[in-house]
Design a protein around this motif. Structure first.
Motif, PDB file in Angstrom:
ATOM      1  N   LEU A  85      -6.078  -1.848  -2.683  1.00  0.00           N
ATOM      2  CA  LEU A  85      -5.551  -1.069  -3.805  1.00  0.00           C
ATOM      3  C   LEU A  85      -6.624  -0.189  -4.420  1.00  0.00           C
ATOM      4  N   THR A 117      -6.732   2.647  -2.111  1.00  0.00           N
ATOM      5  CA  THR A 117      -5.513   3.431  -2.322  1.00  0.00           C
ATOM      6  C   THR A 117      -5.673   4.332  -3.537  1.00  0.00           C
ATOM      7  N   LEU A 123      -0.338  -2.193 -11.953  1.00  0.00           N
ATOM      8  CA  LEU A 123      -0.994  -3.123 -11.046  1.00  0.00           C
ATOM      9  C   LEU A 123      -0.682  -4.578 -11.390  1.00  0.00           C
ATOM     10  N   GLY A 131       2.246   1.731  -3.449  1.00  0.00           N
ATOM     11  CA  GLY A 131       1.212   2.257  -4.336  1.00  0.00           C
ATOM     12  C   GLY A 131       0.960   3.734  -4.104  1.00  0.00           C
ATOM     13  N   ILE A 160       0.830  -1.202   0.000  1.00  0.00           N
ATOM     14  CA  ILE A 160       0.000   0.000   0.000  1.00  0.00           C
ATOM     15  C   ILE A 160       0.866   1.255   0.000  1.00  0.00           C
ATOM     16  N   TYR A 217       2.347  -5.678  -8.762  1.00  0.00           N
ATOM     17  CA  TYR A 217       1.690  -6.439  -7.707  1.00  0.00           C
ATOM     18  C   TYR A 217       1.354  -7.865  -8.121  1.00  0.00           C
TER      19      TYR A 217
END
Length: 106
Positions: free
Chosen positions: A57, A60, A78, A18, A15, A82
């Motif tokens: 996410l 976020t 993404l 991000g 997090i 991730y």
């Protein structure tokens, strides 16, 4: 360690990473990081044992006003950073909203 501490520790790096990506600096990212977990807690996500990274996410993204970067870059970020599936990326990106809508929704 409480369940809340476990969830924060499990997802903290992802997090924060991000938030830094979306906002571009650590100071703003740290503030957004706190907002993400506060929102997740209010939504009841912090008491679950399932994988909540896609939901975190999504939050976020909303907190950081991620709509300022190109969508194709965002999807690539993404997926590659991730390791999310196309379905998970669509789940996150399909829930776009402005900051005002975010305030109303949460």
């Amino acid at each position: 360690m409480t369940e809340l501490e476990y969830v924060v520790n499990k997802y903290a790096d992802d997090i924060l990473r991000g938030c830094v990506h979306y906002l571009g600096n650590m100071e703003d990212a740290e503030k957004a990081f706190e907002d993400v977990f506060c929102t997740a807690y209010r939504k009841g996500l912090m008491t679950t044992t399932r994988d909540i990274l896609p939901e975190l996410l999504k939050i976020t993204r909303k907190v950081c006003l991620a709509d300022t970067i190109r969508d194709d870059d965002e999807a690539s970020f993404l997926q590659n950073f991730y390791g999310l599936s196309t379905t998970q990326v669509r789940y996150i990106l399909d829930r776009k909203c402005s900051y005002k809508a975010y305030e109303v929704a949460y």
